[in-house]
Scaffold this active site. Structure first.
Site, short mmCIF file in Angstrom:
data_model
loop_
_atom_site.label_atom_id
_atom_site.label_comp_id
_atom_site.label_asym_id
_atom_site.label_seq_id
_atom_site.Cartn_x
_atom_site.Cartn_y
_atom_site.Cartn_z
N HIS A 537 0.84 -1.19 0.00
CA HIS A 537 0.00 0.00 0.00
C HIS A 537 0.88 1.24 0.00
CE1 HIS A 537 -3.01 -3.01 1.45
NE2 HIS A 537 -3.80 -2.28 0.66
N ARG A 539 2.66 4.54 -2.86
CA ARG A 539 2.31 5.43 -3.95
C ARG A 539 2.31 4.73 -5.31
NH1 ARG A 539 7.02 9.83 -3.55
NH2 ARG A 539 6.35 9.68 -1.38
N ILE A 540 3.12 3.67 -5.45
CA ILE A 540 3.12 2.94 -6.73
C ILE A 540 1.82 2.16 -6.89
CG2 ILE A 540 4.36 1.26 -8.12
CD1 ILE A 540 6.88 1.96 -6.62
N HIS A 541 1.34 1.59 -5.78
CA HIS A 541 0.04 0.92 -5.84
C HIS A 541 -1.05 1.91 -6.20
CE1 HIS A 541 -3.63 -1.16 -4.64
NE2 HIS A 541 -3.86 -0.21 -3.74
N HIS A 578 -7.27 6.93 -2.40
CA HIS A 578 -8.01 5.85 -1.75
C HIS A 578 -7.22 5.14 -0.65
CE1 HIS A 578 -5.62 3.11 -4.22
NE2 HIS A 578 -6.13 2.09 -3.54
N ASP A 579 -5.88 5.20 -0.65
CA ASP A 579 -5.07 4.58 0.42
C ASP A 579 -4.12 5.60 1.07
OD1 ASP A 579 -6.02 1.99 0.53
OD2 ASP A 579 -4.74 1.28 -1.10
N ASP A 710 -8.80 -1.38 -7.79
CA ASP A 710 -8.04 -1.59 -6.56
C ASP A 710 -7.34 -2.95 -6.56
OD1 ASP A 710 -7.04 -0.88 -4.12
OD2 ASP A 710 -8.82 -1.44 -2.97
N GLN A 762 -4.28 -17.43 -3.24
CA GLN A 762 -4.47 -16.73 -4.51
C GLN A 762 -5.66 -17.31 -5.27
OE1 GLN A 762 -2.88 -13.98 -5.87
NE2 GLN A 762 -2.12 -13.84 -3.78
N PHE A 765 -8.90 -16.29 -3.57
CA PHE A 765 -9.25 -14.89 -3.78
C PHE A 765 -9.79 -14.68 -5.21
CE2 PHE A 765 -8.31 -10.46 -4.88
CZ PHE A 765 -8.89 -9.81 -3.81
#
Length: 804
Positions: A537, A539-541, A578-579, A710, A762, A765
């Site tokens: 979480h 800035r790249i995300h 958003h984060d 997201d 994985q 999800f």
């Protein structure tokens, strides 16, 4: 050069050898149209049988005097001989009356009642240094057997029951068969002076006019045939009808054109035709009676067809609804979980009842019980029990999925319901055309601070792009192959502010809402600075989420007219913020440790509430970063409400609530489209846009799009997706390390000492969260199909590993 004729040919050795053979022989050049065609030589036996040979000039005169049909037949015969004998080199033998072949070549052709054998072959020789090929013809005298053979057609002709006559051009009888001669003699006439008009009788009267007309048709006009039917009284006063058919023929005696006449009694045929006509009329009357008797049956059939059509239309409606229901599960992996929410089950039961199905009492009681026991109708029934026991997941993966997905999913009023401005359409934009190479910020555009000091800001984003940054921004504008890590390296760890400024400026929204470039630059820089260096979480995300959200808006939501200016700006800002200030732990950790954010927001989505609240604080505390300063009050209220609902919607505990409402909208849309197809409605709108009619629908589309963005790393190329997966796992492990420090039970999948379970988590999800979400979105917005394809590729990768 010597001319090839009887004299020159006789000097040649080959002809000298043929001179004294017993069989008559001659040589000719059957070259059609040539001045040198015709007979050129004959031997002694031929001269003995037929006399001297005509010269070329005499032969030409004789041929010119022949009737046109005979001359044409002769030329056709020469052409055939030329092709078969001289061109193809073949040999042939024919039985022919000698007069048909020799009459134009010799003056004394012997008359005979039999045919002769004519042998044709090519003869090649040299004369005067040139090579010549001519036709060599030999014929043999008729044998007794040949005479017998020639009698057969004559006997057949004479014995024929059909009366046959041959007349010359003046209408005088030349020949007749036995039956015809008998009829002439019975009438008291003489066959030597019998005329055509005497044969043509109508009621006993000779038909001279018809006879003259027939002669003109055959001899003058050279028609292929002439026919007429005459009637007369026969025995017992019975009407007799006779058909006369006439054709041109050749009299081989003097080689003149003659007329062949055959007569047929067609009285019986006419009677049969009359009987057939009567029978046809009878059948028509019977048909009419049958049609009259079947009239009532046809009326009944029409009623049956109408009822059948109604039933078929009803069946088609049911099939459409079934197809719509099956589309929800298209491309989704099969699991043993029942992810239908209670609201979905209620709607399904009502649909079944509306279709006339009698619901079993057990189903009704079961539905009543789960409604009474439920505190949230938008959550699957017994979600925790299904994740732990029915989803095929290991215990730790099931617990992890339970903590992530189970919670209060839909508390609180929808803030956007109060803002009806979203239903007012403003012009949607095609941002792709306006995203051009950017320029320096205009330094004359200053920020006016409250103290009256107007000066340009010192930390604005300069958009004089180096080629690599420009290339990456162009990729971000149009492709799911964008790599946010590369943009971070190229911009010295400023990927979010660079991409955010590039997209918002290129969209034209800054002019629409009076946002100053320097204010936007300052706001984006401070938001970016507020993203900690978490493994996941960060800035790249946020940059990755912004880029995917941009693609989803460009390819579908804006094209369909679902989102207009206010919501477009809200989606960009929500993806960016958003984060914001994410601590690298989840909501459950904040609640268990009594973190100040959990206490502030009463354990209700503390992270998401903080992200949106802290983002607005940036603009409220610093006028230089207040991008909302120039926005009209009504638009500002709508923008704020939209951002709050969008960011709060990213809480995974709200997942099933949002997805359930979106699936319900998808089912309504499919049902409307099916009814429109069955009713042949002509809609001015097609697809999704015709169903998105309220502010709540527009917000729901934007919320689902942001949720897809997201988890956008699931649609990245495989290597990039795996990098994100490993960074997310590291962030989980760091939270587990903190839980150990606080003496808490380590959350599932977050214990660094237990690294197994990555593949199963994985796959779980993907199957339970990602694929149902993205699949439903693509069913509503087909332009986003490339994202679903990419997600399926990564799912297949993890699923294949899990099968090993």
């Amino acid at each position: 050069m010597l001319e090839l004729n009887q004299e020159t040919a006789s000097r040649l050795e080959v002809f000298q050898a043929l001179e004294n053979i017993a069989a008559p022989a001659m040589a000719a050049r059957p070259s059609p149209g040539s001045a040198h065609s015709g007979a050129i030589w004959c031997n002694a036996a031929a001269r003995k049988r037929c006399g001297r040979m005509y010269s070329h000039e005499e032969e030409s005169q004789i041929i010119a005097q022949l009737p046109e049909p005979v001359r044409q037949a002769m030329q056709a015969g020469y052409m055939h001989l030329y092709q078969e004998i001289l061109v193809k080199g073949a040999q042939s033998c024919h039985k022919v009356d000698p007069r048909q072949i020799l009459a134009t070549m010799f003056p004394a052709v012997p008359a005979t009642d039999t045919v002769a054998d004519f042998h044709n072959s090519p003869l090649t020789f040299e004369m005067d240094g040139q090579r010549h090929t001519v036709l060599l013809v030999q014929w043999s005298e008729p044998r007794a057997s040949n005479s017998d053979e020639s009698l057969r057609p004559s006997i057949m002709f004479s014995s024929s029951p059909i009366h046959s006559y041959m007349f010359d051009a003046k209408g005088i009888l030349l020949h007749a068969n036995d039956q015809a001669l008998a009829k002439i003699r019975c009438s008291g006439k003489s066959e030597t002076s019998f005329h055509l008009h005497e044969l043509l009788l109508k009621d006993g009267i000779e038909q001279r006019d018809i006879a003259a007309e027939a002669r003109r048709a055959i001899f003058d006009k050279q028609e292929k045939a002439f026919r007429c039917t005459l009637q007369s009284l026969g025995k017992h006063a019975k009407v007799k009808q006779t058909l006369f058919e006439m054709w041109p023929t050749m009299d081989t005696k003097d080689w003149q054109v003659a007329m062949l006449v055959n007569t047929f009694n067609v009285t019986d045929q006419k009677e049969m035709e009359s009987q057939l006509a009567d029978a046809r009329l009878l059948l028509l009357r019977q048909n009419a009676e049958l049609e009259a008797s079947n009239a009532q049956l046809k009326l009944n059939e029409k009623v049956i067809m109408q009822e059948q059509g109604r039933l078929m239309a009803h069946q088609q409606r049911l099939q459409k609804r079934l197809k719509s229901a099956l589309q929800k599960h298209h491309l989704r992996p099969k699991t043993t979980m029942d992810t239908m929410t209670i609201a979905d089950k209620i709607i399904s039961a009502l649909d079944r009842a509306a279709e006339g199905e009698l619901l079993p009492l057990d189903d009704v009681l079961h539905l009543r019980n789960i409604i009474l026991e439920a505190d949230d109708l938008r959550r699957p029934v017994n979600l925790q029990q299904q994740l732990l026991h029915k989803a095929g997941l290991s215990m730790d993966v099931g617990l992890a999925m339970t903590e992530m997905l189970q919670g209060d999913s839909n508390r609180g009023a929808n803030r956007l319901a109060r803002n009806l401005t979203l239903t007012t359409a403003t012009s949607s934009r095609d941002f792709s055309a306006s995203l051009t190479r950017s320029q320096h910020l205009d330094e004359s555009q200053a920020i006016c601070h409250p103290d009256g000091d107007c000066r340009p800001h010192q930390e604005q984003i300069a958009l004089v792009l180096i080629p690599e940054v420009e290339r990456l921004l162009m990729v971000a504008n149009s492709s799911f192959l964008f790599d946010a890590f590369e943009l971070s390296e190229a911009t010295d760890n400023h990927p979010l502010s660079t991409l955010g400024f590039f997209l918002i400026k290129g969209s034209g929204l800054m002019s629409t809402f009076h946002i100053h470039e320097s204010q936007l630059a300052q706001f984006l820089q401070q938001i970016e600075a507020g993203y900690p260096d978490n493994p996941y979480h960060n800035r790249i995300h946020a940059t990755c989420v912004l880029q995917v959200m941009h693609l989803l808006m460009q390819h579908g939501l804006i094209q369909e007219g679902i989102l207009q200016d206010v919501m477009i700006l809200a989606c960009y800002l929500a993806a960016i913020c958003h984060d914001f200030e994410h601590p690298g732990v989840n909501n459950d950790y904040l609640i268990k440790t009594s973190n100040r954010q959990a206490l502030t927001y009463n354990d209700l989505s503390p992270l998401e509430n903080h992200h949106v609240a802290a983002s607005f604080m940036i603009a409220a505390d610093e006028p230089a970063a207040d991008i909302f300063q120039g926005i009209p009050a009504e638009d500002k209220a709508t923008l704020r409400a939209s951002m709050i609902d969008l960011i709060l919607g990213t809480d995974m505990k709200k997942h099933f609530g949002l997805l359930s409402r979106f699936q319900a909208l998808q089912a309504q849309t499919a049902s409307r489209q099916a009814e429109a197809e069955l009713s042949d409605w002509s809609c001015t709108k097609s697809g999704v846009s015709s169903s998105v009619t309220t502010a709540e629908h527009k917000l729901l589309f934007a919320q689902v799009a942001l949720k897809c963005a997201d988890i956008g790393h699931l649609s990245c190329p495989q290597a990039l997706h795996q990098r994100w997966t490993h960074q997310l796992r590291e962030e989980f492990f760091q939270q587990g390390d903190r839980e150990k420090v606080h003496g808490l039970k380590v959350s599932p999948l977050m214990d660094r000492a237990e690294v197994t379970g990555m593949t199963k988590s994985q796959v779980g999800f993907f199957e339970i969260v990602a694929l149902p979400l993205v699949t439903t979105y693509v069913q509503m917005v087909p332009e986003a199909k490339p994202m679903l394809n990419a997600v399926m590729d990564n799912y297949n990768y993890w699923h294949a590993i899990g099968q090993k």
